[in-house]
Write an enzyme that holds these catalytic residues in place. Sequence first.
Site, PDB file in Angstrom:
ATOM      1  N   LEU A 101       1.743   3.052  -3.098  1.00  0.00           N
ATOM      2  CA  LEU A 101       1.445   4.355  -3.689  1.00  0.00           C
ATOM      3  C   LEU A 101       0.955   4.191  -5.120  1.00  0.00           C
ATOM      4  O   LEU A 101       1.530   3.434  -5.909  1.00  0.00           O
ATOM      5  CB  LEU A 101       2.700   5.228  -3.665  1.00  0.00           C
ATOM      6  N   HIS A 117      13.791  -2.324   0.213  1.00  0.00           N
ATOM      7  CA  HIS A 117      13.015  -3.576   0.266  1.00  0.00           C
ATOM      8  C   HIS A 117      13.930  -4.701   0.757  1.00  0.00           C
ATOM      9  O   HIS A 117      15.040  -4.854   0.248  1.00  0.00           O
ATOM     10  CB  HIS A 117      12.452  -3.908  -1.115  1.00  0.00           C
ATOM     11  N   ASP A 157       7.873  -2.865  -5.815  1.00  0.00           N
ATOM     12  CA  ASP A 157       9.221  -3.430  -5.653  1.00  0.00           C
ATOM     13  C   ASP A 157       9.880  -3.800  -6.975  1.00  0.00           C
ATOM     14  O   ASP A 157      10.749  -4.681  -7.029  1.00  0.00           O
ATOM     15  CB  ASP A 157       9.198  -4.639  -4.693  1.00  0.00           C
TER      16      ASP A 157
HETATM   17  C1  GRF Z   1      12.474  -2.669   6.729  1.00  0.00           C
HETATM   18  O1  GRF Z   1      12.788  -4.036   6.836  1.00  0.00           O
HETATM   19  C2  GRF Z   1      12.208  -2.307   5.307  1.00  0.00           C
HETATM   20  O2  GRF Z   1      12.988  -3.005   4.392  1.00  0.00           O
HETATM   21  C3  GRF Z   1      10.770  -2.722   5.156  1.00  0.00           C
HETATM   22  O3  GRF Z   1      10.161  -2.335   6.376  1.00  0.00           O
HETATM   23  C4  GRF Z   1      11.140  -2.383   7.412  1.00  0.00           C
HETATM   24  C5  GRF Z   1      11.116  -1.051   8.114  1.00  0.00           C
HETATM   25  O4  GRF Z   1      11.825  -1.069   9.326  1.00  0.00           O
HETATM   26  N1  GRF Z   1      10.176  -2.141   3.973  1.00  0.00           N
HETATM   27  P1  GRF Z   1      12.052   0.292  10.139  1.00  0.00           P
HETATM   28  O5  GRF Z   1      10.693   0.919  10.384  1.00  0.00           O
HETATM   29  O6  GRF Z   1      12.946   1.184   9.343  1.00  0.00           O
HETATM   30  O7  GRF Z   1      12.682  -0.126  11.438  1.00  0.00           O
END
Ligand code: GRF
Length: 205
Positions: A101, A117, A157
């Site tokens: 974003l 993250h 992040d």
């Molecule tokens: C998670 O591991 C999150 O940390 C990362 O993307 C993944 C999303 O998984 N940013 P989900 O779509 O919630 O199953």
Amino acid sequence: MASKKIVVLISGSGSNLQALIDAEQKGELGCGKITLVVSNKKNAYGLTRASNASIPTFVQTLKQYKDAGKTREDFDRDLAQHIERTEAPDLIVLAGWMHILSPAFIDMFRGRIINLHPALPGELDGAHAIDRAYEEFKEGKRLSTGVMVHYVIPEVDKGKPIMTQVIPCVEGDTLEDLENRIHAVEHQILPRAVRQVLAGSGQTQ
Ligand code: GRF
């Protein structure tokens, strides 16, 4: 107590969205209520999870914008305006939202957006954090990785952490084992972080 509106942004499976839905249904999000799920992918399974829980959804794809000759900034600004106009959310949760974003979005919601993250602060920023952690473990360069929930700022992040948890890498683990362990922790930590932020006990960005 009046409920606080949460908008969740997803791009894929939405297992973390599901963790938030489950937590809300068990009364574990405090005053939080998910009022809208946004996806930038029309086939994201998280949209089905939202519909199953009777949560309204909104899809906006970058392809629509590119086809119309518009920019990423247009995408971000229009999405921010749509969310603010329709929801005026107390909190936006990026839960597997795979789109960086720009300030055109973030400036509208500073201090009201958090991101999940799969790595610890200052480590493995950006995409494929779990794969990179696993490779580093295999190369003997790390013994653990982790998960964080943090405020969102324009640097990817990098915003102030709200909650973190260290996760050990285990000898004999496949990449899938490590992924599963990380996701299980994510599903625990994200609802807790949301509850904490809504209760006002999270640090400000
Ligand atoms: C998670 O591991 C999150 O940390 C990362 O993307 C993944 C999303 O998984 N940013 P989900 O779509 O919630 O199953």
